[in-house]
Design a protein around this motif. Structure first.
Motif, PDB file in Angstrom:
ATOM      1  N   ALA A 267       0.827  -1.218   0.000  1.00  9.59           N
ATOM      2  CA  ALA A 267       0.000   0.000   0.000  1.00  9.59           C
ATOM      3  C   ALA A 267       0.860   1.265   0.000  1.00  9.59           C
ATOM      4  O   ALA A 267       0.566   2.205  -0.753  1.00  9.59           O
ATOM      5  CB  ALA A 267      -0.931  -0.004   1.214  1.00  9.59           C
ATOM      6  N   SER A 268       1.924   1.309   0.816  1.00  7.44           N
ATOM      7  CA  SER A 268       2.763   2.517   0.842  1.00  7.44           C
ATOM      8  C   SER A 268       3.528   2.667  -0.471  1.00  7.44           C
ATOM      9  O   SER A 268       3.733   3.789  -0.955  1.00  7.44           O
ATOM     10  CB  SER A 268       3.722   2.503   2.034  1.00  7.44           C
ATOM     11  OG  SER A 268       4.691   1.475   1.926  1.00  7.44           O
ATOM     12  N   ALA A 269       3.915   1.565  -1.089  1.00  9.53           N
ATOM     13  CA  ALA A 269       4.607   1.619  -2.381  1.00  9.53           C
ATOM     14  C   ALA A 269       3.651   2.094  -3.475  1.00  9.53           C
ATOM     15  O   ALA A 269       4.010   2.929  -4.305  1.00  9.53           O
ATOM     16  CB  ALA A 269       5.183   0.247  -2.731  1.00  9.53           C
ATOM     17  N   GLU A 270       2.425   1.571  -3.474  1.00  9.28           N
ATOM     18  CA  GLU A 270       1.436   2.011  -4.468  1.00  9.28           C
ATOM     19  C   GLU A 270       1.134   3.493  -4.321  1.00  9.28           C
ATOM     20  O   GLU A 270       1.023   4.213  -5.322  1.00  9.28           O
ATOM     21  CB  GLU A 270       0.145   1.194  -4.318  1.00  9.28           C
ATOM     22  CG  GLU A 270       0.278  -0.229  -4.810  1.00  9.28           C
ATOM     23  CD  GLU A 270      -0.947  -1.088  -4.516  1.00  9.28           C
ATOM     24  OE1 GLU A 270      -1.083  -2.130  -5.198  1.00  9.28           O
ATOM     25  OE2 GLU A 270      -1.752  -0.744  -3.621  1.00  9.28           O
ATOM     26  N   ALA A 271       1.028   3.967  -3.076  1.00 10.56           N
ATOM     27  CA  ALA A 271       0.758   5.393  -2.842  1.00 10.56           C
ATOM     28  C   ALA A 271       1.915   6.247  -3.349  1.00 10.56           C
ATOM     29  O   ALA A 271       1.700   7.306  -3.948  1.00 10.56           O
ATOM     30  CB  ALA A 271       0.517   5.643  -1.360  1.00 10.56           C
ATOM     31  N   TRP A 272       3.151   5.802  -3.141  1.00 15.80           N
ATOM     32  CA  TRP A 272       4.323   6.546  -3.602  1.00 15.80           C
ATOM     33  C   TRP A 272       4.358   6.614  -5.129  1.00 15.80           C
ATOM     34  O   TRP A 272       4.592   7.665  -5.713  1.00 15.80           O
ATOM     35  CB  TRP A 272       5.590   5.892  -3.046  1.00 15.80           C
ATOM     36  CG  TRP A 272       6.869   6.547  -3.460  1.00 15.80           C
ATOM     37  CD1 TRP A 272       7.209   7.860  -3.287  1.00 15.80           C
ATOM     38  CD2 TRP A 272       7.977   5.936  -4.116  1.00 15.80           C
ATOM     39  NE1 TRP A 272       8.465   8.099  -3.786  1.00 15.80           N
ATOM     40  CE2 TRP A 272       8.961   6.928  -4.300  1.00 15.80           C
ATOM     41  CE3 TRP A 272       8.239   4.641  -4.548  1.00 15.80           C
ATOM     42  CZ2 TRP A 272      10.189   6.659  -4.906  1.00 15.80           C
ATOM     43  CZ3 TRP A 272       9.466   4.383  -5.136  1.00 15.80           C
ATOM     44  CH2 TRP A 272      10.418   5.379  -5.328  1.00 15.80           C
ATOM     45  N   VAL A 273       4.097   5.494  -5.782  1.00 15.77           N
ATOM     46  CA  VAL A 273       4.074   5.451  -7.251  1.00 15.77           C
ATOM     47  C   VAL A 273       2.949   6.350  -7.779  1.00 15.77           C
ATOM     48  O   VAL A 273       3.157   7.134  -8.712  1.00 15.77           O
ATOM     49  CB  VAL A 273       3.926   3.997  -7.762  1.00 15.77           C
ATOM     50  CG1 VAL A 273       3.695   3.962  -9.270  1.00 15.77           C
ATOM     51  CG2 VAL A 273       5.163   3.171  -7.388  1.00 15.77           C
ATOM     52  N   ALA A 274       1.763   6.256  -7.171  1.00 16.82           N
ATOM     53  CA  ALA A 274       0.609   7.058  -7.609  1.00 16.82           C
ATOM     54  C   ALA A 274       0.863   8.547  -7.414  1.00 16.82           C
ATOM     55  O   ALA A 274       0.294   9.379  -8.139  1.00 16.82           O
ATOM     56  CB  ALA A 274      -0.641   6.632  -6.846  1.00 16.82           C
ATOM     57  N   ASN A 275       1.734   8.903  -6.468  1.00 20.42           N
ATOM     58  CA  ASN A 275       2.049  10.307  -6.193  1.00 20.42           C
ATOM     59  C   ASN A 275       3.277  10.756  -7.002  1.00 20.42           C
ATOM     60  O   ASN A 275       3.994  11.672  -6.603  1.00 20.42           O
ATOM     61  CB  ASN A 275       2.283  10.494  -4.692  1.00 20.42           C
ATOM     62  CG  ASN A 275       2.201  11.937  -4.263  1.00 20.42           C
ATOM     63  OD1 ASN A 275       1.580  12.773  -4.901  1.00 20.42           O
ATOM     64  ND2 ASN A 275       2.858  12.230  -3.155  1.00 20.42           N
ATOM     65  N   ASP A 276       3.498  10.110  -8.146  1.00 20.77           N
ATOM     66  CA  ASP A 276       4.612  10.426  -9.048  1.00 20.77           C
ATOM     67  C   ASP A 276       5.975  10.404  -8.356  1.00 20.77           C
ATOM     68  O   ASP A 276       6.835  11.247  -8.631  1.00 20.77           O
ATOM     69  CB  ASP A 276       4.375  11.792  -9.731  1.00 20.77           C
ATOM     70  CG  ASP A 276       3.215  11.754 -10.680  1.00 20.77           C
ATOM     71  OD1 ASP A 276       2.990  10.684 -11.313  1.00 20.77           O
ATOM     72  OD2 ASP A 276       2.491  12.766 -10.795  1.00 20.77           O
TER      73      ASP A 276
END
Length: 164
Positions: A151-160
């Motif tokens: 989840a934290s990795a997906e959020a980081w990727v989604a936040n460019d």
């Protein structure tokens, strides 16, 4: 004293190989009294290290009072065991300091790494993203306490890849 008498002194760097102390292969085995019971223990100390890498029970001798003497075979087994203990410790430390998760994106699967640098003065971690070809897409410095999850990795990727 005659000057042509043979010199029987051992050199300063000679290895000790006695009943209760045995040295070789970068290790010293020392048979010690077990403080917790009436038996004996053996401590394996890697050359240059202040503390033993391994302390374990040691066999009693035939008189059931004194320890069994060290010998080359026992020492070699102890060295192998102590090296394995150190290897496992290094693997555990590596696992604590280097974590990876995989996330799926529209462009494919990404590997996100967290590499912690446990510096005494300034500990930090690096969060990095890698594509399926091994190309690094982004890297940012984060707190060493950053929790890497899918989840934290997906959020980081989604936040460019902005610093979390």
């Amino acid at each position: 004293m005659p000057t042509d008498a043979p010199d029987f002194e051992q050199p300063d760097d000679a290895l000790v190989q006695e009943d209760r102390v045995w040295q070789g292969n970068g290790w010293t085995a020392r048979v010690i009294k077990n403080e917790e019971d009436e038996g004996w223990a053996v401590a394996m100390i890697k050359d240059g290290e202040p503390e033993p890498a391994l302390v374990g029970p040691w066999t009693m001798g035939r008189d059931k009072k004194n320890p069994k003497p060290l010998d080359v075979n026992a020492f070699n087994t102890l060295v192998k065991t102590a090296n394995e203990v150190l290897r496992r410790h290094e693997q555990q430390l590596h696992a604590q300091l280097h974590k990876s998760v995989f996330v799926s994106t529209e462009t494919g699967q990404l590997k996100v790494n967290l590499d912690i640098v446990p510096d005494e003065d300034d500990p930090y971690a690096t969060l990095s993203a890698w594509d399926s070809y091994g190309e690094q897409l982004a890297s940012v410095r984060v707190a060493p306490t950053f929790k890497l999850t899918v989840a934290s990795a997906e959020a980081w990727v989604a936040n460019d890849y902005r610093r979390p």
